[in-house]
Design a protein around this motif. Structure first.
Motif, PDB file in Angstrom:
ATOM      1  N   GLU A   6       0.826  -1.210   0.000  1.00 54.91           N
ATOM      2  CA  GLU A   6       0.000   0.000   0.000  1.00 54.91           C
ATOM      3  C   GLU A   6       0.858   1.256   0.000  1.00 54.91           C
ATOM      4  O   GLU A   6       0.364   2.347  -0.221  1.00 54.91           O
ATOM      5  N   LEU A   7       2.148   1.090   0.283  1.00 47.79           N
ATOM      6  CA  LEU A   7       3.027   2.253   0.389  1.00 47.79           C
ATOM      7  C   LEU A   7       3.903   2.353  -0.848  1.00 47.79           C
ATOM      8  O   LEU A   7       4.099   1.390  -1.582  1.00 47.79           O
ATOM      9  N   SER A   8       4.451   3.547  -1.067  1.00 45.31           N
ATOM     10  CA  SER A   8       5.393   3.732  -2.171  1.00 45.31           C
ATOM     11  C   SER A   8       6.756   3.183  -1.745  1.00 45.31           C
ATOM     12  O   SER A   8       6.999   2.920  -0.566  1.00 45.31           O
ATOM     13  N   ALA A   9       7.645   3.005  -2.745  1.00 45.86           N
ATOM     14  CA  ALA A   9       8.992   2.518  -2.456  1.00 45.86           C
ATOM     15  C   ALA A   9       9.664   3.434  -1.446  1.00 45.86           C
ATOM     16  O   ALA A   9      10.300   2.981  -0.495  1.00 45.86           O
ATOM     17  N   LYS A  49       6.635   5.273  -6.869  1.00 45.29           N
ATOM     18  CA  LYS A  49       5.575   4.339  -7.270  1.00 45.29           C
ATOM     19  C   LYS A  49       5.105   3.523  -6.077  1.00 45.29           C
ATOM     20  O   LYS A  49       5.889   3.206  -5.183  1.00 45.29           O
ATOM     21  N   LEU A  50       3.831   3.126  -6.120  1.00 41.57           N
ATOM     22  CA  LEU A  50       3.345   2.216  -5.093  1.00 41.57           C
ATOM     23  C   LEU A  50       3.946   0.844  -5.320  1.00 41.57           C
ATOM     24  O   LEU A  50       4.050   0.372  -6.461  1.00 41.57           O
ATOM     25  N   VAL A  51       4.329   0.184  -4.239  1.00 44.79           N
ATOM     26  CA  VAL A  51       4.972  -1.122  -4.376  1.00 44.79           C
ATOM     27  C   VAL A  51       4.016  -2.146  -4.986  1.00 44.79           C
ATOM     28  O   VAL A  51       4.450  -3.057  -5.688  1.00 44.79           O
ATOM     29  N   GLY A  76       7.538  -8.396  -9.965  1.00 46.61           N
ATOM     30  CA  GLY A  76       8.193  -9.276  -9.014  1.00 46.61           C
ATOM     31  C   GLY A  76       9.671  -8.952  -8.859  1.00 46.61           C
ATOM     32  O   GLY A  76      10.195  -8.876  -7.747  1.00 46.61           O
ATOM     33  N   GLY A  77      10.340  -8.745  -9.991  1.00 48.02           N
ATOM     34  CA  GLY A  77      11.773  -8.449  -9.950  1.00 48.02           C
ATOM     35  C   GLY A  77      12.065  -7.120  -9.260  1.00 48.02           C
ATOM     36  O   GLY A  77      13.032  -6.999  -8.512  1.00 48.02           O
ATOM     37  N   MET A  78      11.203  -6.152  -9.499  1.00 46.07           N
ATOM     38  CA  MET A  78      11.400  -4.847  -8.867  1.00 46.07           C
ATOM     39  C   MET A  78      11.244  -4.945  -7.355  1.00 46.07           C
ATOM     40  O   MET A  78      11.989  -4.335  -6.594  1.00 46.07           O
TER      41      MET A  78
END
Lengths: 342, 239
Positions: free
Chosen positions: B90-93, B130-132, B137-139
């Motif tokens: 729900e959070l960004s990186a 960006k939001l996680v 998957g790789g990111m």
């Protein structure tokens, strides 16, 4: 064929998860049993005081379904009324009988009035029956059942949603691996619990404020006491829901099992916390009430909202709620030991 | 080079009747990249969890950075990346990194600098806000790695760090590992990919909870007369 395969797979999963299976059967039985006990409870026998009623009249009165106490003066009767040892009392003043009711529970008001009218029936065969002056200690004759139930429902829903959301979000913390990640950092176990309590504390404060405001000003729920006290009660009640939710989430492996706690933890509270008259619940079940946080929260809410009482009448309820929350928190910290030893 | 960062002493672990680790003893030295190689279910994750302090052995002892695990003081000096991407979708990186940085007491300009550095290393600088949940998957894997690197740990323990990451990126991440190694960081990785194992300074082969061989990839191949790590594993595994 694919549907069949799917069906078989689902059935297999079901049989693996014994608890879900048991819950499907046990939970409805449990709830039906409770409903049965609650609704087929004993008839309520109102507790009525007689103040300065001449012996001659008492001998003619026939109180079949009421518990009668005699008083020398109305002061003593009033005190017992405040302590809820009486539901109402009958006062003979200048030949016109007057009734004073405790008043906060409309169903009890009705029970007293019915009993009194029945008792006076033989005396008043000719005249019209039930021409009494009625006084209310709390409430009024315009008070509705909802005014009496309202405070309990208010506490109940706050409790329910905080419990579920806190429980599920802590569960997700566990299943997504973030709890493990937290525990691989120098974070202490109590810090995790405290963080949850504070994070949700802020959220529940907002929630409590909105629900309380809405109930009182939009739904026009009866409100005799202080708004801030109602907020405080709701906050402490939510705190107990939060800590209990997190604690129980440790015993659930997925969201589905968390939801299964609703019939076990949430639904029984509504039966035993004052929404239904506790006096008519079977004696062998009445011990459940005092074990549930809602019992104290609902009582405090009613004291403030219906009876207009202040701090001195509710501080014990609040202390019990706080104590329960602290207990749940301590158990939470201990339960986290399962995931990290220190 | 020779002072051990990690000493594993006769460690066994069982869950009920199921023995997961059997009498493992090993020393890992400062500044080396040590790989635990083995199939899934061999006990690699259980072993590294004990080194991180998340688990305790049934028998034996683990010493990490000069102290006995688990210890909260030591955990602060270890970076751990688990097999699951422990991130908040729900959070960004950025918000994720800020959260993890705060757990280790990083703040102010230093926190900002570290966040930029680790995101640079995993090549996610452009996706910081960006939001996680929108990450691939790789990111996510790379962001998990970045989170483990944030507080500049002396010891980095990575459970399957490059699963699902494409070969080009995998290479750049390994270049990052070599840079960290130069700065003196000790790195432990687990892997079941044989060619990735070749990149480690030394390898420990794990099978059915036993440490069946330890040595550099070259040594292991030489000792078994095999051309590849895979063949060497087969020989040690008793095939």
């Amino acid at each position: 064929m694919r549907v069949r395969a799917l069906t078989i797979r689902i059935l297999r999963q079901f049989f693996r998860d014994k608890r879900t299976m048991a819950m499907m059967i046990v939970a409805p039985i449990l709830i039906l049993t409770m409903l049965n006990l609650v609704f087929n409870g004993k008839d309520y026998h109102p507790k009525i005081g007689l103040v300065k009623v001449p012996e001659l009249i008492i001998n003619q009165l026939d109180f079949k379904d009421a518990k009668i106490t005699k008083y020398e003066n109305s002061k003593l009767a009033n005190e017992d009324l405040k302590d809820r040892k009486l539901d109402g009392y009958l006062l003979f003043d200048k030949q016109v009988p007057g009734i004073t009711l405790e008043g906060s529970d409309p169903s009890k008001n009705k029970a007293v009035m019915t009993a009194v009218q029945k008792a006076f029936k033989p005396l008043m065969q000719k005249g019209n029956q039930g021409d009494f002056k009625v006084h209310y200690l709390h409430g009024s004759d315009s008070m509705t059942q909802f005014d009496y139930f309202g405070p309990v429902l208010l506490g109940y829903f706050a409790f329910f949603f905080v419990f579920l959301i806190a429980g599920v979000s802590f569960l997700r913390e566990r299943t997504s691996g973030t709890l493990e990640r937290l525990l691989s950092s120098p974070l202490r176990r109590w810090e995790i619990v405290a963080g949850y309590v504070l994070g949700f504390g802020v959220f529940t404060m907002i929630q409590a404020a909105i629900i309380t405001w809405y109930s009182i000003y939009v739904l026009d729920m009866m409100m005799k006491g202080s708004f801030l006290l109602v907020l405080l009660i709701n906050l402490l009640l939510s705190l107990s829901a939060l800590t209990l939710g997190i604690l129980l989430s440790a015993f659930a492996n997925n969201e589905m099992q968390m939801i299964q706690f609703i019939p076990l933890v949430i639904v029984p509270q509504i039966f035993f916390s004052g929404l239904f008259d506790l006096d008519t619940i079977s004696d062998w079940l009445s011990w459940i009430g005092p074990l549930t946080p809602l019992y104290y929260g609902a009582n405090a809410l009613r004291e403030v909202m219906v009876r207009g009482y202040g701090w001195s009448h509710i501080y014990i309820d609040l202390l019990v709620l706080l104590a329960l929350s602290v207990l749940f928190m301590v158990l939470n910290v201990a339960a986290l030991k399962k995931y990290r030893n220190i | 080079m020779n002072n051990p960062v990690i000493t594993i002493k006769n460690v066994s672990k069982s869950f009920g009747k199921n023995q997961v680790l059997e009498n493992i003893s090993l020393e890992i030295h400062s500044g080396e990249i040590f790989g635990f190689l083995g199939p899934s279910g061999a006990g690699k994750t259980t072993l590294v969890k004990e080194l991180v302090g998340l688990d305790t052995p049934t028998k034996g002892e683990n010493f990490v950075l000069g102290g006995k695990m688990p210890s909260l003081g030591l955990m602060e000096r270890v970076g751990y990346m688990s097999q699951a991407d422990a991130l908040y979708g729900e959070l960004s990186a950025k918000e994720n990194l800020e959260f993890f940085a705060a757990l280790y007491g990083l703040k102010g300009p230093n926190r900002k600098k570290r966040m930029e550095m680790v995101m640079e290393m995993v090549q996610l600088s452009d996706d910081l806000n960006k939001l996680v949940s929108n990450y691939s998957g790789g990111m996510k894997r790379r962001l998990s790695l970045a989170a483990a690197l944030l507080h500049e740990p002396e010891l980095l323990i990575l459970d399957e760090p490059t699963v699902g990451i494409d070969p080009v990126l995998r290479k750049s991440i390994w270049d990052g590992f070599y840079d960290l190694k130069k700065k003196g960081t000790t790195i432990i990785v687990t892997t079941h990919v044989m060619d990735e194992a070749e990149k480690c300074d030394r390898l420990g082969m794990v099978r059915n909870g036993k440490l069946i061989a330890v040595g550099s990839p070259e040594e292991l191949k030489e000792n078994t007369n095999s051309g590849t790590i895979e063949d060497a594993f087969l020989v040690y595994g008793g095939a």
